[in-house]
Design a protein around this motif. Sequence first.
Motif, PDB file in Angstrom:
ATOM      1  N   GLU A 179       0.851  -1.188   0.000  1.00 17.00           N
ATOM      2  CA  GLU A 179       0.000   0.000   0.000  1.00 17.00           C
ATOM      3  C   GLU A 179       0.889   1.239   0.000  1.00 17.00           C
ATOM      4  N   GLY A 180       0.513   2.225  -0.811  1.00 10.87           N
ATOM      5  CA  GLY A 180       1.267   3.464  -0.865  1.00 10.87           C
ATOM      6  C   GLY A 180       2.383   3.486  -1.889  1.00 10.87           C
ATOM      7  N   PHE A 181       2.547   2.396  -2.643  1.00 12.30           N
ATOM      8  CA  PHE A 181       3.599   2.340  -3.660  1.00 12.30           C
ATOM      9  C   PHE A 181       3.212   3.185  -4.867  1.00 12.30           C
ATOM     10  N   ALA A 182       4.185   3.915  -5.419  1.00 12.01           N
ATOM     11  CA  ALA A 182       3.954   4.714  -6.628  1.00 12.01           C
ATOM     12  C   ALA A 182       5.147   4.571  -7.563  1.00 12.01           C
ATOM     13  N   MET A 183       4.859   4.535  -8.859  1.00 15.68           N
ATOM     14  CA  MET A 183       5.921   4.400  -9.855  1.00 15.68           C
ATOM     15  C   MET A 183       5.702   5.372 -11.003  1.00 15.68           C
ATOM     16  N   SER A 184       6.753   6.066 -11.362  1.00 18.96           N
ATOM     17  CA  SER A 184       6.805   6.848 -12.581  1.00 18.96           C
ATOM     18  C   SER A 184       7.319   5.919 -13.672  1.00 18.96           C
ATOM     19  N   CYS A 185       6.502   5.682 -14.712  1.00 18.88           N
ATOM     20  CA  CYS A 185       6.652   4.499 -15.560  1.00 18.88           C
ATOM     21  C   CYS A 185       7.417   4.705 -16.865  1.00 18.88           C
ATOM     22  N   GLY A 186       8.259   5.717 -16.936  1.00 21.57           N
ATOM     23  CA  GLY A 186       9.083   5.897 -18.122  1.00 21.57           C
ATOM     24  C   GLY A 186       8.553   6.966 -19.057  1.00 21.57           C
ATOM     25  N   THR A 187       9.423   7.402 -19.953  1.00 21.42           N
ATOM     26  CA  THR A 187       9.080   8.541 -20.795  1.00 21.42           C
ATOM     27  C   THR A 187       9.420   8.290 -22.248  1.00 21.42           C
ATOM     28  N   LEU A 188       9.021   9.226 -23.094  1.00 25.53           N
ATOM     29  CA  LEU A 188       9.306   9.184 -24.523  1.00 25.53           C
ATOM     30  C   LEU A 188      10.464  10.129 -24.840  1.00 25.53           C
ATOM     31  N   SER A 189      11.082   9.919 -25.977  1.00 27.99           N
ATOM     32  CA  SER A 189      12.186  10.779 -26.389  1.00 27.99           C
ATOM     33  C   SER A 189      11.718  12.215 -26.571  1.00 27.99           C
ATOM     34  N   ALA A 190      12.616  13.136 -26.303  1.00 30.57           N
ATOM     35  CA  ALA A 190      12.326  14.558 -26.504  1.00 30.57           C
ATOM     36  C   ALA A 190      12.527  14.911 -27.971  1.00 30.57           C
ATOM     37  N   LEU A 191      11.516  15.506 -28.575  1.00 26.77           N
ATOM     38  CA  LEU A 191      11.603  15.927 -29.976  1.00 26.77           C
ATOM     39  C   LEU A 191      12.531  17.144 -30.066  1.00 26.77           C
ATOM     40  N   GLY A 192      13.581  17.005 -30.842  1.00 27.86           N
ATOM     41  CA  GLY A 192      14.541  18.099 -30.941  1.00 27.86           C
ATOM     42  C   GLY A 192      15.601  18.075 -29.863  1.00 27.86           C
ATOM     43  N   GLY A 193      15.584  17.047 -29.028  1.00 22.58           N
ATOM     44  CA  GLY A 193      16.601  16.904 -27.992  1.00 22.58           C
ATOM     45  C   GLY A 193      16.173  17.472 -26.650  1.00 22.58           C
ATOM     46  N   ILE A 194      16.764  16.941 -25.587  1.00 17.23           N
ATOM     47  CA  ILE A 194      16.482  17.411 -24.234  1.00 17.23           C
ATOM     48  C   ILE A 194      17.025  18.823 -24.059  1.00 17.23           C
ATOM     49  N   ARG A 195      16.180  19.723 -23.537  1.00 19.58           N
ATOM     50  CA  ARG A 195      16.609  21.102 -23.330  1.00 19.58           C
ATOM     51  C   ARG A 195      15.765  21.730 -22.228  1.00 19.58           C
ATOM     52  N   PRO A 196      16.348  22.687 -21.512  1.00 14.02           N
ATOM     53  CA  PRO A 196      15.619  23.302 -20.404  1.00 14.02           C
ATOM     54  C   PRO A 196      14.522  24.234 -20.889  1.00 14.02           C
ATOM     55  N   ALA A 197      13.489  24.381 -20.053  1.00 12.30           N
ATOM     56  CA  ALA A 197      12.413  25.334 -20.303  1.00 12.30           C
ATOM     57  C   ALA A 197      11.741  25.622 -18.971  1.00 12.30           C
ATOM     58  N   SER A 198      11.366  26.872 -18.757  1.00  9.64           N
ATOM     59  CA  SER A 198      10.784  27.249 -17.466  1.00  9.64           C
ATOM     60  C   SER A 198       9.276  27.008 -17.394  1.00  9.64           C
ATOM     61  N   GLN A 199       8.646  26.684 -18.532  1.00  7.96           N
ATOM     62  CA  GLN A 199       7.219  26.370 -18.546  1.00  7.96           C
ATOM     63  C   GLN A 199       7.008  25.045 -19.254  1.00  7.96           C
ATOM     64  N   PHE A 200       6.243  24.156 -18.606  1.00  5.93           N
ATOM     65  CA  PHE A 200       6.079  22.790 -19.092  1.00  5.93           C
ATOM     66  C   PHE A 200       4.616  22.382 -18.960  1.00  5.93           C
ATOM     67  N   ARG A 201       4.066  21.791 -20.007  1.00  9.86           N
ATOM     68  CA  ARG A 201       2.710  21.246 -20.003  1.00  9.86           C
ATOM     69  C   ARG A 201       2.768  19.790 -20.422  1.00  9.86           C
ATOM     70  N   MET A 202       1.861  18.989 -19.865  1.00 10.15           N
ATOM     71  CA  MET A 202       1.840  17.572 -20.235  1.00 10.15           C
ATOM     72  C   MET A 202       0.410  17.058 -20.193  1.00 10.15           C
ATOM     73  N   ALA A 203       0.177  15.976 -20.950  1.00 10.63           N
ATOM     74  CA  ALA A 203      -1.165  15.400 -21.031  1.00 10.63           C
ATOM     75  C   ALA A 203      -1.064  13.914 -21.323  1.00 10.63           C
TER      76      ALA A 203
END
Length: 226
Positions: A179-203
């Motif tokens: 009980e109480g276990f949580a997992m972040s289950c992996g991600t997809l590649s960043a289009l154009g490469g990984i880069r910083p940004a101060s505003q992020f949206r996800m869906a």
Amino acid sequence: MHLRFNTDSNGAAVLDFEVTQLVIAGWVGRDRDAVLHHIRELAALGVPAPGAVPLFYRVAVQQLSQQSALEVVGDQTSGEAEPFVFFHRGEYWVSLVSDHTDRHLETFSVALSKQACVKPVAQQAWRMADVRAHWDRLELRAWIHVNGDWVTYQQGTLAALLTLDDLLQRYFAGQPVPEGFAMSCGTLSALGGIRPASQFRMALHDPVLNRTLEHAYTTTALPVVA
């Protein structure tokens, strides 16, 4: 760490969840050759190769947050949209998280880079039982704000990632999930490469039941002093 989720479209049903263990699953692509290629790409940038594929990082539960304004150290951090699955009262639930990561620290230690940043979590959740049959069709997408415009940063379906059942079997090796276990289950590649940004949206969109989990956040960079 206490999280609260709306579990219906009008917000009338609320689920309170106490996180007791947080795991971030990395290198979870189903195409092993593509994963190895990505590892080599990151190694060329100085990021250490994982000791196993997939690899599971334990992160302190207090790093989870449902706030929309965060503070980070320096200007070399960026988000990664991921399915967020948690186990509560005998069943799994699905939400959305950003594995916000310090990219400079990542070149020294991936584990420490993940621990260094708060992980923003959406305020909505679905029953896993309602999406398990069409899990691969769920659509994950993220955007970053660049020069006044929202730019697509990640896009694809969960068919690109290992299934939850596969991840749980690899992590728990048949032992009971607490009980109480949580997992972040992996991600997809960043289009154009990984880069910083101060505003992020996800869906995370469910095309079968026509509904969407969403979250957006901003980061303020604190000065790096020595």
